[in-house]
Design a protein around this motif. Structure first.
Motif, PDB file in Angstrom:
ATOM      1  N   LEU A  32      45.119  71.044  65.383  1.00  0.00           N
ATOM      2  CA  LEU A  32      45.303  72.298  64.512  1.00  0.00           C
ATOM      3  C   LEU A  32      46.865  73.022  64.696  1.00  0.00           C
ATOM      4  CD1 LEU A  32      41.369  73.123  64.526  1.00  0.00           C
ATOM      5  CD2 LEU A  32      42.793  72.365  62.818  1.00  0.00           C
ATOM      6  N   LEU A  33      46.861  72.975  66.002  1.00  0.00           N
ATOM      7  CA  LEU A  33      48.267  73.832  66.497  1.00  0.00           C
ATOM      8  C   LEU A  33      49.499  72.959  65.656  1.00  0.00           C
ATOM      9  CD1 LEU A  33      47.680  75.005  69.960  1.00  0.00           C
ATOM     10  CD2 LEU A  33      48.349  76.546  68.248  1.00  0.00           C
ATOM     11  N   GLY A  34      49.321  71.482  66.072  1.00  0.00           N
ATOM     12  CA  GLY A  34      50.470  70.920  65.501  1.00  0.00           C
ATOM     13  C   GLY A  34      50.632  70.960  63.960  1.00  0.00           C
ATOM     14  N   GLN A  35      49.452  71.183  63.274  1.00  0.00           N
ATOM     15  CA  GLN A  35      49.682  71.250  61.939  1.00  0.00           C
ATOM     16  C   GLN A  35      50.013  72.583  61.460  1.00  0.00           C
ATOM     17  OE1 GLN A  35      45.417  70.306  60.935  1.00  0.00           O
ATOM     18  NE2 GLN A  35      46.029  68.207  61.043  1.00  0.00           N
ATOM     19  N   TRP A  36      49.497  73.679  62.474  1.00  0.00           N
ATOM     20  CA  TRP A  36      50.187  74.923  62.245  1.00  0.00           C
ATOM     21  C   TRP A  36      51.668  75.155  62.346  1.00  0.00           C
ATOM     22  CZ3 TRP A  36      52.516  78.057  66.175  1.00  0.00           C
ATOM     23  CH2 TRP A  36      52.687  79.398  65.648  1.00  0.00           C
ATOM     24  N   ALA A  37      52.207  74.514  63.427  1.00  0.00           N
ATOM     25  CA  ALA A  37      53.607  74.321  63.631  1.00  0.00           C
ATOM     26  C   ALA A  37      54.388  73.557  62.756  1.00  0.00           C
ATOM     27  CB  ALA A  37      53.937  73.953  65.240  1.00  0.00           C
ATOM     28  N   ALA A  38      53.834  72.586  62.073  1.00  0.00           N
ATOM     29  CA  ALA A  38      54.528  71.539  61.091  1.00  0.00           C
ATOM     30  C   ALA A  38      54.724  72.470  60.022  1.00  0.00           C
ATOM     31  CB  ALA A  38      53.465  70.384  61.110  1.00  0.00           C
ATOM     32  N   ALA A  39      53.766  73.377  59.732  1.00  0.00           N
ATOM     33  CA  ALA A  39      53.830  74.313  58.567  1.00  0.00           C
ATOM     34  C   ALA A  39      55.268  74.902  58.571  1.00  0.00           C
ATOM     35  CB  ALA A  39      52.642  74.791  58.114  1.00  0.00           C
ATOM     36  N   ARG A  40      55.352  75.553  59.617  1.00  0.00           N
ATOM     37  CA  ARG A  40      56.431  76.591  59.776  1.00  0.00           C
ATOM     38  C   ARG A  40      57.835  75.654  59.877  1.00  0.00           C
ATOM     39  NH1 ARG A  40      52.094  78.286  60.461  1.00  0.00           N
ATOM     40  NH2 ARG A  40      51.365  80.250  60.395  1.00  0.00           N
ATOM     41  N   LEU A  41      57.639  74.267  60.296  1.00  0.00           N
ATOM     42  CA  LEU A  41      58.624  73.547  60.366  1.00  0.00           C
ATOM     43  C   LEU A  41      58.972  72.818  58.961  1.00  0.00           C
ATOM     44  CD1 LEU A  41      58.085  71.916  63.808  1.00  0.00           C
ATOM     45  CD2 LEU A  41      59.940  73.483  63.396  1.00  0.00           C
ATOM     46  N   ASN A  42      58.013  73.098  57.962  1.00  0.00           N
ATOM     47  CA  ASN A  42      58.520  72.369  56.446  1.00  0.00           C
ATOM     48  C   ASN A  42      58.534  70.770  56.930  1.00  0.00           C
ATOM     49  OD1 ASN A  42      58.478  74.962  55.265  1.00  0.00           O
ATOM     50  ND2 ASN A  42      60.520  74.872  55.926  1.00  0.00           N
ATOM     51  N   LEU A  43      57.643  70.423  57.548  1.00  0.00           N
ATOM     52  CA  LEU A  43      57.366  68.718  57.644  1.00  0.00           C
ATOM     53  C   LEU A  43      56.852  68.321  56.742  1.00  0.00           C
ATOM     54  CD1 LEU A  43      56.789  68.405  61.651  1.00  0.00           C
ATOM     55  CD2 LEU A  43      59.065  68.509  60.253  1.00  0.00           C
ATOM     56  N   THR A  44      56.816  67.098  56.295  1.00  0.00           N
ATOM     57  CA  THR A  44      56.109  66.265  55.201  1.00  0.00           C
ATOM     58  C   THR A  44      54.938  66.076  55.742  1.00  0.00           C
ATOM     59  OG1 THR A  44      56.629  64.153  55.845  1.00  0.00           O
ATOM     60  CG2 THR A  44      58.285  65.073  54.376  1.00  0.00           C
ATOM     61  N   PRO A  45      54.047  65.376  54.932  1.00  0.00           N
ATOM     62  CA  PRO A  45      52.601  65.206  55.452  1.00  0.00           C
ATOM     63  C   PRO A  45      52.626  64.266  56.387  1.00  0.00           C
ATOM     64  CG  PRO A  45      52.516  65.369  52.939  1.00  0.00           C
ATOM     65  CD  PRO A  45      53.839  65.456  53.378  1.00  0.00           C
ATOM     66  N   GLU A  46      53.382  63.006  56.336  1.00  0.00           N
ATOM     67  CA  GLU A  46      53.506  62.197  57.370  1.00  0.00           C
ATOM     68  C   GLU A  46      53.917  62.676  58.602  1.00  0.00           C
ATOM     69  OE1 GLU A  46      55.029  61.694  54.180  1.00  0.00           O
ATOM     70  OE2 GLU A  46      53.399  60.598  53.376  1.00  0.00           O
ATOM     71  N   GLU A  47      54.912  63.445  58.553  1.00  0.00           N
ATOM     72  CA  GLU A  47      55.872  64.140  59.586  1.00  0.00           C
ATOM     73  C   GLU A  47      54.735  65.114  60.378  1.00  0.00           C
ATOM     74  OE1 GLU A  47      60.687  64.279  58.322  1.00  0.00           O
ATOM     75  OE2 GLU A  47      59.072  65.886  57.887  1.00  0.00           O
ATOM     76  N   THR A  48      53.978  65.627  59.586  1.00  0.00           N
ATOM     77  CA  THR A  48      52.911  66.476  60.084  1.00  0.00           C
ATOM     78  C   THR A  48      51.972  65.798  61.070  1.00  0.00           C
ATOM     79  OG1 THR A  48      53.433  67.983  58.259  1.00  0.00           O
ATOM     80  CG2 THR A  48      51.148  68.296  59.429  1.00  0.00           C
ATOM     81  N   ASP A  49      51.572  64.787  60.304  1.00  0.00           N
ATOM     82  CA  ASP A  49      50.511  63.972  61.261  1.00  0.00           C
ATOM     83  C   ASP A  49      50.903  63.445  62.557  1.00  0.00           C
ATOM     84  OD1 ASP A  49      47.874  62.706  61.451  1.00  0.00           O
ATOM     85  OD2 ASP A  49      49.060  60.767  60.932  1.00  0.00           O
ATOM     86  N   ALA A  50      52.218  62.910  62.497  1.00  0.00           N
ATOM     87  CA  ALA A  50      53.146  62.557  63.630  1.00  0.00           C
ATOM     88  C   ALA A  50      52.998  63.689  64.711  1.00  0.00           C
ATOM     89  CB  ALA A  50      54.244  61.845  63.286  1.00  0.00           C
ATOM     90  N   TYR A  51      53.465  64.773  64.236  1.00  0.00           N
ATOM     91  CA  TYR A  51      53.772  65.885  65.014  1.00  0.00           C
ATOM     92  C   TYR A  51      52.456  66.437  65.530  1.00  0.00           C
ATOM     93  CZ  TYR A  51      55.491  70.165  66.912  1.00  0.00           C
ATOM     94  OH  TYR A  51      56.160  71.344  67.828  1.00  0.00           O
ATOM     95  N   ALA A  52      51.303  66.348  65.136  1.00  0.00           N
ATOM     96  CA  ALA A  52      50.035  66.945  65.552  1.00  0.00           C
ATOM     97  C   ALA A  52      49.661  65.994  66.490  1.00  0.00           C
ATOM     98  CB  ALA A  52      49.123  67.070  64.347  1.00  0.00           C
ATOM     99  N   LYS A  53      49.971  64.693  66.315  1.00  0.00           N
ATOM    100  CA  LYS A  53      49.504  63.618  67.616  1.00  0.00           C
ATOM    101  C   LYS A  53      50.533  63.857  68.680  1.00  0.00           C
ATOM    102  CE  LYS A  53      47.780  60.125  64.308  1.00  0.00           C
ATOM    103  NZ  LYS A  53      48.147  58.833  63.495  1.00  0.00           N
ATOM    104  N   ALA A  54      51.520  64.241  68.464  1.00  0.00           N
ATOM    105  CA  ALA A  54      52.484  64.552  69.579  1.00  0.00           C
ATOM    106  C   ALA A  54      52.153  65.866  70.427  1.00  0.00           C
ATOM    107  CB  ALA A  54      54.095  64.821  69.137  1.00  0.00           C
ATOM    108  N   VAL A  55      51.670  66.893  69.660  1.00  0.00           N
ATOM    109  CA  VAL A  55      51.210  68.047  70.312  1.00  0.00           C
ATOM    110  C   VAL A  55      49.941  67.707  71.181  1.00  0.00           C
ATOM    111  CG1 VAL A  55      50.153  70.062  70.073  1.00  0.00           C
ATOM    112  CG2 VAL A  55      52.125  69.501  68.613  1.00  0.00           C
TER     113      VAL A  55
END
Length: 107
Positions: A32-55
């Protein structure tokens, strides 16, 4: 002796369930934190998923939450997002509550 053994097994089973739940809450919180940060980083849905996994993966670097906070804060600041440590920690607490609610709803 049987009563004692039964109590011991029950305690061990409860401990295992509690530890499993704590792990699941932390993993969900980090996602959830990764998704929260991804929204602030304006990431695409695919990038958001990858970023959340990285977190989620970042939490395995060291014990505690500092590794996750460091990753989020570093990534957000590097992208030019104006944010401070207190905001990230507040999001961590909020997402922890949300993760626990989600998992309790599943049980």
């Amino acid at each position: 002796m049987t009563t004692f053994d039964d109590r011991e097994r029950a305690f061990e089973a409860k401990f295992a369930r509690d530890e499993d739940m704590a792990f699941r809450v932390t993993a969900r919180r980090n996602r959830l934190l990764g998704q929260w940060a991804a929204a602030r980083l304006n990431l695409t849905p695919e990038e958001t998923d990858a970023y959340a996994k990285a977190v989620v993966q970042a939490d395995f670097e060291e014990a505690g939450d500092e590794d996750v906070i460091r990753k989020l804060l570093g990534d957000l600041l590097a992208a030019g997002v104006e944010i401070d440590d207190a905001s990230v920690r507040r999001a961590l607490e909020e997402k922890s509550v949300e993760a626990r609610r989600q998992l309790m709803g599943e049980a």
